[in-house]
Write a protein that holds these residues in place. Structure first.
Motif, PDB file in Angstrom:
ATOM      1  N   GLU A 127     -66.958  66.188-137.247  1.00 36.67           N
ATOM      2  CA  GLU A 127     -65.662  66.819-136.985  1.00 36.67           C
ATOM      3  C   GLU A 127     -64.776  66.928-138.225  1.00 36.67           C
ATOM      4  OE1 GLU A 127     -67.614  65.452-133.557  1.00 36.67           O
ATOM      5  OE2 GLU A 127     -66.763  64.105-135.063  1.00 36.67           O
ATOM      6  N   THR A 128     -65.249  66.466-139.364  1.00 39.36           N
ATOM      7  CA  THR A 128     -64.412  66.379-140.559  1.00 39.36           C
ATOM      8  C   THR A 128     -64.835  67.400-141.608  1.00 39.36           C
ATOM      9  OG1 THR A 128     -64.112  64.023-140.138  1.00 39.36           O
ATOM     10  CG2 THR A 128     -63.534  64.822-142.335  1.00 39.36           C
ATOM     11  N   PHE A 160     -58.920  60.313-130.629  1.00 42.51           N
ATOM     12  CA  PHE A 160     -58.937  60.835-131.982  1.00 42.51           C
ATOM     13  C   PHE A 160     -58.809  59.715-133.005  1.00 42.51           C
ATOM     14  CE2 PHE A 160     -59.115  64.521-129.871  1.00 42.51           C
ATOM     15  CZ  PHE A 160     -58.074  65.426-129.869  1.00 42.51           C
ATOM     16  N   LEU A 204     -62.026  68.202-129.942  1.00 47.73           N
ATOM     17  CA  LEU A 204     -62.173  68.452-131.366  1.00 47.73           C
ATOM     18  C   LEU A 204     -63.346  69.391-131.638  1.00 47.73           C
ATOM     19  CD1 LEU A 204     -61.621  64.935-132.971  1.00 47.73           C
ATOM     20  CD2 LEU A 204     -59.959  66.760-132.603  1.00 47.73           C
ATOM     21  N   ASN A 255     -62.718  61.508-134.054  1.00 46.85           N
ATOM     22  CA  ASN A 255     -62.798  62.145-135.362  1.00 46.85           C
ATOM     23  C   ASN A 255     -63.832  61.419-136.203  1.00 46.85           C
ATOM     24  OD1 ASN A 255     -62.135  63.658-137.662  1.00 46.85           O
ATOM     25  ND2 ASN A 255     -60.770  62.040-138.345  1.00 46.85           N
ATOM     26  N   PHE A 301     -59.427  67.961-139.556  1.00 44.82           N
ATOM     27  CA  PHE A 301     -60.190  68.123-138.324  1.00 44.82           C
ATOM     28  C   PHE A 301     -59.396  69.037-137.431  1.00 44.82           C
ATOM     29  CE2 PHE A 301     -57.720  64.242-137.872  1.00 44.82           C
ATOM     30  CZ  PHE A 301     -57.206  64.293-136.586  1.00 44.82           C
TER      31      PHE A 301
END
Length: 217
Positions: free
Chosen positions: A163-164, A62, A137, A159, A129
């Protein structure tokens, strides 16, 4: 209203990561979008959250290619699609390219472990996230095509841009928008079968199919 990715989808991961980190790619960092009209900046309440654990491979890193010193706080939530009045679940029983697909299919009072998401943020809940119940994720699959474009699925190991999501609000409703594409979590009521009420990150505008509520655990 106050937890293994199959072999069939392993190979595209390297490609997806390369695309995410490429500013010239449609999902790259060079494609930041303007604030949406009619919405206010929102945040997920991180009160009582815990620091993101960094345990090497067990935590999948991550780290993020643009966040080498990630310092995030995380809190567990169940996420309700308001239009469906169903909680979002990670379909761990699905196979192939739709393994761990997100779908708003669980009625209130019937939730279990597949509906518990760990929401993490570095900025107090404004940009987030999500760690899916599988431990991966939540990723918006912008590398997919056709009906599967933008599918939300638990498969990310870092991340990055897919994923954001940033958080917006209006009249007590919440909206998660991909920070570079500018498209929202949306619940596809028009799909059928195993895709019914699939969650995608392709909503063009914040409407009823995009509205969410977050129940803290």
């Amino acid at each position: 209203m106050a937890a293994a990715v199959v072999a069939a989808v392993v190979t595209p991961l390297a490609l997806a990561r390369a695309e995410e980190g490429n500013p010239g790619h449609p999902s790259g960092r060079g494609s930041a979008v303007a604030p949406p009209p009619g919405l206010s900046p929102g945040k997920i309440d991180m009160t009582g959250g815990t620091p993101l654990e960094r345990g090497g491979d067990q935590q999948l890193g991550f780290e993020g290619t643009n966040l080498p010193a990630l310092q995030a706080t995380c809190r567990d939530y169940k996420i309700l699609s308001l239009v469906a009045n169903r909680y979002i679940a990670e379909e761990q029983g699905y196979g192939g390219a739709i393994h761990n697909m997100l779908r708003a299919r669980t009625a209130p009072g019937q939730t279990g472990s597949w509906e518990v998401f760990r929401i993490c943020s570095e900025d107090g809940g404004h940009t987030v996230f999500l760690e899916a119940p599988s431990g991966y994720l939540v990723t918006a699959e912008y590398g997919y095509t056709g009906k599967n474009l933008g599918m939300l699925r638990g498969r990310g190991e870092w991340n990055d841009t897919w994923e954001t999501f940033d958080v917006w609000t209006d009249a007590g409703k919440y909206y998660l928008r991909n920070s570079t594409r500018g498209t929202y979590f949306t619940c596809r009521l028009d799909y059928t079968g195993q895709y019914y009420q699939e969650m995608k990150a392709t909503g063009a505008a914040p409407g009823s199919w995009e509205a969410l509520w977050f129940d803290a655990l």
